[in-house]
Design an enzyme around this catalytic site. Structure first.
Site, PDB file in Angstrom:
ATOM      1  N   LYS A  75       0.725  -1.091   0.109  1.00 39.10           N
ATOM      2  CA  LYS A  75      -0.104   0.200   0.206  1.00 39.10           C
ATOM      3  C   LYS A  75       1.056   1.653   0.049  1.00 39.10           C
ATOM      4  CE  LYS A  75      -4.029   1.796   2.424  1.00 39.10           C
ATOM      5  NZ  LYS A  75      -4.544   2.426   3.638  1.00 39.10           N
TER       6      LYS A  75
ATOM      7  N   SER B 113      -9.670   2.015   2.525  1.00 35.11           N
ATOM      8  CA  SER B 113      -8.742   3.020   1.527  1.00 35.11           C
ATOM      9  C   SER B 113      -7.304   2.226   0.759  1.00 35.11           C
ATOM     10  CB  SER B 113      -7.997   3.830   2.446  1.00 35.11           C
ATOM     11  OG  SER B 113      -6.830   3.766   3.382  1.00 35.11           O
TER      12      SER B 113
ATOM     13  N   SER C  67     -10.606   0.115   6.369  1.00 31.58           N
ATOM     14  CA  SER C  67      -9.750  -0.191   5.009  1.00 31.58           C
ATOM     15  C   SER C  67      -9.000  -1.838   4.726  1.00 31.58           C
ATOM     16  CB  SER C  67      -9.035   1.040   5.175  1.00 31.58           C
ATOM     17  OG  SER C  67      -9.291   2.370   5.165  1.00 31.58           O
TER      18      SER C  67
END
Length: 432
Positions: free
Chosen positions: A76, A145, A169
């Site tokens: 990420k 996210s 998330s």
């Protein structure tokens, strides 16, 4: 071994260690799938195919020994990667290249894995989505996210990827994209070198294809060898079925799937007791919001002072909200969080896990927001381990999941129960 880009992480690790598979072949397969689908899905913020090939060749040149030897992993894009751009999903960090890697990246590399690329994140890991689309239906959100990580694993571009969860998330995008998402207990995986949004609530998570894969990667991230060889329990698990305060948000298909899942688990021999959380949890979502907003404001104010015009309206709004919270109210919320953690442990008692929906339903048909995290909030607040796995498709042909939640630091027990449940419920399907 027969190489498929949707092979489980565990199968790929076995093939690499046994010499039946090369890292170069695996990486080439991932890059081919990435080239095939990336233009429409947009899961990656950065990927250098030649750099990935070089890392794969280097892995093949030495004997396999680390748990993840030769495995490419998506990271990420809020996690520092030495010498690799880390954009945080924001123009504020355009051109930022860290000199050192986040501790979780270092642990993956120490185990023999390597960074295939950086996956798209919502802006500063909060609300405003990036370019990623759901691999099952491009008009639908992949969740956030950790959108890029979930979509990349779902599309077969990489066998595993890292994400983070402050509210929902990891669990929500995993459910939306039809993969396994696992958030270990808070504090078991280091957050050094990762963008901080809420220091109290930020937790590292991961995306893989099978529940047992979650134990394998989780063992590396948390340095807990016991997770690597998780097996189903000898007896059927004792489960608490919790609809939670978010149940009014659940769509009819998610409600029907949850009831069908409970019936299937009972039929397989599990003890399933339907019981809602006690009234002490009625303010849990408000407590979470207070902590998150207050800490996000303190963290983001320096960026806001210099870069307010490069921030989205939702981000500016939560900063303003957090700045308006009195310190005494924030400290009270922290104390309530500890009370709720203890209350959850007492309420769970001798049960092995909670079963509950991971999201309101299928991924919403929008690219302007990432869906509601409400079915994850209490578990993020209390820091307990949570895992979701796909259990079927909804009426629009997108995945639905089932979430299991365990006791704090009982990660191995949660994975064992989840393995048992996933085997009994089953799921088959891949995005087009």
């Amino acid at each position: 071994m027969t190489l498929a880009t949707d092979s489980s992480l565990r199968a790929l690790v076995a093939g690499l260690h046994q010499g039946d598979l090369s890292s170069a072949a695996l990486t080439e397969a991932c890059l081919a799938r990435l080239a095939e689908r990336e233009a429409e899905i947009g899961a990656w913020a950065w990927c250098d195919p030649e750099a990935a090939r070089a890392k794969a060749r280097a892995a093949d040149a030495v004997p396999a020994k680390g748990l993840l030897h030769g495995i490419p992993v998506g990271i990420k894009d809020i996690m520092h990667t030495a010498g690799i751009p880390t954009g945080m999903g924001s123009p504020i960090f355009d051109g930022f290249v860290p000199e050192t890697s986040a501790e979780v990246v270092a642990r993956i590399e120490a185990a023999g894995g390597f960074v295939l690329g950086k996956t798209v994140t919502a802006e500063l890991a909060y609300y405003t989505p990036g370019k990623t689309r759901n691999p099952w239906h491009l008009a639908h959100t992949p969740g956030g996210s950790s959108s890029g990580s979930a979509a990349a694993v779902a599309a077969g571009m990489v066998p595993a990827a890292l994400g983070s969860q402050t509210n929902g998330s990891v669990i929500r995008p995993a459910a939306y994209c039809g993969v396994v998402g696992f958030k270990p207990s808070a504090g078991n995986v280091p957050t050094r070198g990762i963008l901080r949004f809420s220091g109290t609530l930020d937790q590292v998570g991961l995306f893989v294809r099978e529940v047992t894969d979650a134990g394998l990667l989780g063992a590396v991230l948390s340095e807990a060898d016991a997770l690597a060889e998780v097996v189903p329990p000898a007896r059927p698990p004792r489960l608490r079925a919790v609809r939670s305060p978010a149940w009014p948000e659940a769509e009819p298909a998610q409600r029907q799937m949850f009831e069908a899942n409970l019936a299937a688990l009972r039929a397989a021999g599990a003890e399933v007791v339907e019981q809602e959380l006690p009234a002490v949890f009625d303010d849990a979502h408000a407590v979470h919001r207070t902590i998150m907003a207050f800490e996000a404001a303190k963290q983001m104010v320096p960026l806001y002072v210099e870069h307010a015009q490069q921030m989205s309206l939702p981000l500016r709004q939560i900063i303003a909200e957090g700045l308006a919270i009195e310190t005494a109210d924030y400290r009270a919320a922290l104390a309530r969080r500890l009370d709720l953690r203890l209350a959850l442990a007492e309420w769970l008692g001798e049960a092995d896990a909670i079963v509950t929906p991971p999201a309101a339903g299928e991924a919403p048909a929008t690219l302007t927001h990432t869906g509601s995290p409400a079915f994850c909030t209490i578990w993020s607040l209390t820091g307990v381990p949570a895992l979701t796995f796909p259990v079927g498709l909804g009426p629009r042909g997108l995945p639905l999941g089932l979430q299991l939640v365990g006791g704090l630091n009982e990660d191995a027990a949660l994975l064992a129960s989840a393995t048992w449940c996933a085997e009994r419920i089953g799921f088959s399907g891949q995005p087009a």
